[in-house]
Design a protein around this motif. Structure first.
Motif, PDB file in Angstrom:
ATOM      1  N   ASP A   6       0.885  -1.036  -0.129  1.00  0.00           N
ATOM      2  CA  ASP A   6      -0.129  -0.043   0.090  1.00  0.00           C
ATOM      3  C   ASP A   6       1.038   1.236   0.027  1.00  0.00           C
ATOM      4  O   ASP A   6       2.164   1.118   0.052  1.00  0.00           O
ATOM      5  CB  ASP A   6      -0.804  -0.008   1.292  1.00  0.00           C
ATOM      6  CG  ASP A   6      -2.089   1.058   1.072  1.00  0.00           C
ATOM      7  OD1 ASP A   6      -2.233   1.790   0.040  1.00  0.00           O
ATOM      8  OD2 ASP A   6      -3.043   0.541   1.676  1.00  0.00           O
ATOM      9  N   THR A   7       0.572   2.455  -0.094  1.00  0.00           N
ATOM     10  CA  THR A   7       1.365   3.591   0.194  1.00  0.00           C
ATOM     11  C   THR A   7       1.432   3.858   1.525  1.00  0.00           C
ATOM     12  O   THR A   7       0.671   3.286   2.375  1.00  0.00           O
ATOM     13  CB  THR A   7       0.297   4.767  -0.152  1.00  0.00           C
ATOM     14  OG1 THR A   7      -0.713   5.129   0.391  1.00  0.00           O
ATOM     15  CG2 THR A   7       0.220   4.722  -1.764  1.00  0.00           C
ATOM     16  N   ALA A   8       2.478   4.575   2.165  1.00  0.00           N
ATOM     17  CA  ALA A   8       2.646   4.758   3.554  1.00  0.00           C
ATOM     18  C   ALA A   8       1.276   5.425   4.195  1.00  0.00           C
ATOM     19  O   ALA A   8       1.194   5.316   5.205  1.00  0.00           O
ATOM     20  CB  ALA A   8       4.048   5.598   3.509  1.00  0.00           C
ATOM     21  N   GLU A   9       0.557   6.089   3.487  1.00  0.00           N
ATOM     22  CA  GLU A   9      -0.581   6.750   3.915  1.00  0.00           C
ATOM     23  C   GLU A   9      -1.808   5.833   3.989  1.00  0.00           C
ATOM     24  O   GLU A   9      -3.000   6.169   4.353  1.00  0.00           O
ATOM     25  CB  GLU A   9      -0.914   7.973   3.152  1.00  0.00           C
ATOM     26  CG  GLU A   9       0.206   8.969   3.363  1.00  0.00           C
ATOM     27  CD  GLU A   9       1.196   8.963   2.114  1.00  0.00           C
ATOM     28  OE1 GLU A   9       1.085   8.055   1.553  1.00  0.00           O
ATOM     29  OE2 GLU A   9       2.381   9.501   2.317  1.00  0.00           O
ATOM     30  N   ARG A  10      -1.570   4.369   3.397  1.00  0.00           N
ATOM     31  CA  ARG A  10      -2.578   3.467   3.486  1.00  0.00           C
ATOM     32  C   ARG A  10      -3.760   3.973   2.359  1.00  0.00           C
ATOM     33  O   ARG A  10      -5.049   3.715   2.927  1.00  0.00           O
ATOM     34  CB  ARG A  10      -2.929   3.030   4.653  1.00  0.00           C
ATOM     35  CG  ARG A  10      -1.895   2.584   5.406  1.00  0.00           C
ATOM     36  CD  ARG A  10      -2.132   1.713   6.609  1.00  0.00           C
ATOM     37  NE  ARG A  10      -2.485   0.402   6.394  1.00  0.00           N
ATOM     38  CZ  ARG A  10      -2.021  -0.712   6.309  1.00  0.00           C
ATOM     39  NH1 ARG A  10      -0.652  -0.715   5.760  1.00  0.00           N
ATOM     40  NH2 ARG A  10      -2.640  -1.811   6.341  1.00  0.00           N
ATOM     41  N   ASP A  11      -3.476   4.627   1.350  1.00  0.00           N
ATOM     42  CA  ASP A  11      -4.530   5.119   0.333  1.00  0.00           C
ATOM     43  C   ASP A  11      -5.531   3.732  -0.076  1.00  0.00           C
ATOM     44  O   ASP A  11      -6.599   4.012  -0.321  1.00  0.00           O
ATOM     45  CB  ASP A  11      -3.995   5.807  -0.803  1.00  0.00           C
ATOM     46  CG  ASP A  11      -3.202   7.187  -0.306  1.00  0.00           C
ATOM     47  OD1 ASP A  11      -3.737   7.848   0.544  1.00  0.00           O
ATOM     48  OD2 ASP A  11      -2.041   7.286  -0.590  1.00  0.00           O
ATOM     49  N   LEU A  12      -4.873   2.813  -0.620  1.00  0.00           N
ATOM     50  CA  LEU A  12      -5.567   1.635  -1.084  1.00  0.00           C
ATOM     51  C   LEU A  12      -6.582   1.146   0.021  1.00  0.00           C
ATOM     52  O   LEU A  12      -7.781   0.859  -0.262  1.00  0.00           O
ATOM     53  CB  LEU A  12      -4.691   0.527  -1.494  1.00  0.00           C
ATOM     54  CG  LEU A  12      -3.967   0.875  -2.403  1.00  0.00           C
ATOM     55  CD1 LEU A  12      -2.986  -0.320  -2.958  1.00  0.00           C
ATOM     56  CD2 LEU A  12      -4.699   0.897  -3.821  1.00  0.00           C
ATOM     57  N   GLU A  13      -6.293   0.977   1.321  1.00  0.00           N
ATOM     58  CA  GLU A  13      -7.211   0.508   2.331  1.00  0.00           C
ATOM     59  C   GLU A  13      -7.981   1.458   2.510  1.00  0.00           C
ATOM     60  O   GLU A  13      -9.331   1.111   2.688  1.00  0.00           O
ATOM     61  CB  GLU A  13      -6.181   0.447   3.706  1.00  0.00           C
ATOM     62  CG  GLU A  13      -6.954  -0.126   4.599  1.00  0.00           C
ATOM     63  CD  GLU A  13      -6.076  -0.253   6.154  1.00  0.00           C
ATOM     64  OE1 GLU A  13      -6.481   0.595   7.007  1.00  0.00           O
ATOM     65  OE2 GLU A  13      -5.293  -1.010   6.060  1.00  0.00           O
ATOM     66  N   ARG A  14      -7.915   2.716   2.460  1.00  0.00           N
ATOM     67  CA  ARG A  14      -9.000   3.888   2.614  1.00  0.00           C
ATOM     68  C   ARG A  14      -9.831   3.555   1.595  1.00  0.00           C
ATOM     69  O   ARG A  14     -10.942   3.912   1.735  1.00  0.00           O
ATOM     70  CB  ARG A  14      -8.390   5.209   2.702  1.00  0.00           C
ATOM     71  CG  ARG A  14      -7.798   5.385   4.192  1.00  0.00           C
ATOM     72  CD  ARG A  14      -7.741   6.819   4.427  1.00  0.00           C
ATOM     73  NE  ARG A  14      -7.057   7.463   3.181  1.00  0.00           N
ATOM     74  CZ  ARG A  14      -5.959   8.157   3.144  1.00  0.00           C
ATOM     75  NH1 ARG A  14      -5.139   8.089   4.250  1.00  0.00           N
ATOM     76  NH2 ARG A  14      -5.358   8.604   2.166  1.00  0.00           N
ATOM     77  N   ALA A  15      -9.493   3.092   0.430  1.00  0.00           N
ATOM     78  CA  ALA A  15     -10.501   3.170  -0.673  1.00  0.00           C
ATOM     79  C   ALA A  15     -11.061   1.807  -0.731  1.00  0.00           C
ATOM     80  O   ALA A  15     -11.926   1.291  -1.573  1.00  0.00           O
ATOM     81  CB  ALA A  15      -9.792   3.422  -2.162  1.00  0.00           C
ATOM     82  N   GLY A  16     -10.736   0.779   0.267  1.00  0.00           N
ATOM     83  CA  GLY A  16     -11.393  -0.431   0.572  1.00  0.00           C
ATOM     84  C   GLY A  16     -10.729  -1.519  -0.546  1.00  0.00           C
ATOM     85  O   GLY A  16     -11.371  -2.516  -0.772  1.00  0.00           O
ATOM     86  N   MET A  17      -9.309  -1.108  -0.915  1.00  0.00           N
ATOM     87  CA  MET A  17      -8.668  -2.361  -1.596  1.00  0.00           C
ATOM     88  C   MET A  17      -7.489  -2.774  -0.891  1.00  0.00           C
ATOM     89  O   MET A  17      -7.126  -2.041   0.018  1.00  0.00           O
ATOM     90  CB  MET A  17      -8.381  -1.320  -2.828  1.00  0.00           C
ATOM     91  CG  MET A  17      -9.286  -0.757  -3.610  1.00  0.00           C
ATOM     92  SD  MET A  17      -8.455   0.394  -4.852  1.00  0.00           S
ATOM     93  CE  MET A  17      -8.660  -0.588  -6.473  1.00  0.00           C
ATOM     94  N   ALA A  18      -7.251  -3.971  -1.502  1.00  0.00           N
ATOM     95  CA  ALA A  18      -5.948  -4.369  -0.770  1.00  0.00           C
ATOM     96  C   ALA A  18      -5.186  -5.082  -1.781  1.00  0.00           C
ATOM     97  O   ALA A  18      -5.697  -5.777  -2.789  1.00  0.00           O
ATOM     98  CB  ALA A  18      -6.430  -5.687   0.297  1.00  0.00           C
ATOM     99  N   LEU A  19      -3.934  -4.867  -1.977  1.00  0.00           N
ATOM    100  CA  LEU A  19      -2.719  -5.470  -2.841  1.00  0.00           C
ATOM    101  C   LEU A  19      -1.982  -6.311  -2.162  1.00  0.00           C
ATOM    102  O   LEU A  19      -1.314  -6.115  -1.253  1.00  0.00           O
ATOM    103  CB  LEU A  19      -2.209  -4.206  -3.484  1.00  0.00           C
ATOM    104  CG  LEU A  19      -1.074  -4.373  -4.722  1.00  0.00           C
ATOM    105  CD1 LEU A  19      -1.861  -5.212  -5.793  1.00  0.00           C
ATOM    106  CD2 LEU A  19      -0.433  -3.276  -4.846  1.00  0.00           C
TER     107      LEU A  19
END
Length: 105
Positions: A6-19
């Motif tokens: 994820d990005t250090a700011e956890r942008d994907l998590e905030r968008a409901g995504m996981a990589l």
């Protein structure tokens, strides 16, 4: 072994995504979990695959906005009550005040 990104700011998590990245002897499988349970998998043969393949990159570039992906990003935040206690302790340390109940002032 699975590696989460994820990005250090956890942008994907905030968008409901996981990589995640799943290396094996024959290659690397990248998996992107989307907000409504959809999943996109992409396979890269060999030992390359240190960055998401184009089909996944296209799906996340609007969310990550050019930020670097990091392996196992830090937790997004502390639970709110713990964060408040942490902030108060920090203020006390900086101001030189002792926490209540800690003895002499």
């Amino acid at each position: 072994m699975t590696h989460e990104y994820d990005t250090a700011e956890r942008d994907l998590e905030r968008a409901g995504m996981a990589l995640s990245r799943h290396p094996s002897e024959a290659g690397v499988e990248w998996r992107l979990e989307l907000p409504h349970g959809e999943q996109v998998d992409a396979w890269e043969p060999g030992i390359a695959g240190l960055a998401p393949p184009p089909e996944i990159e296209r799906l996340i570039k609007g969310i990550t906005a050019g930020k670097d992906l990091v392996l196992d990003p830090p937790p997004r935040h502390l639970p709110s009550d713990e964060y408040g206690r942490f902030e108060e302790l920090t203020r006390q340390l900086v101001s030189g005040r002792r926490p209540p109940g800690s003895g002499a002032a």
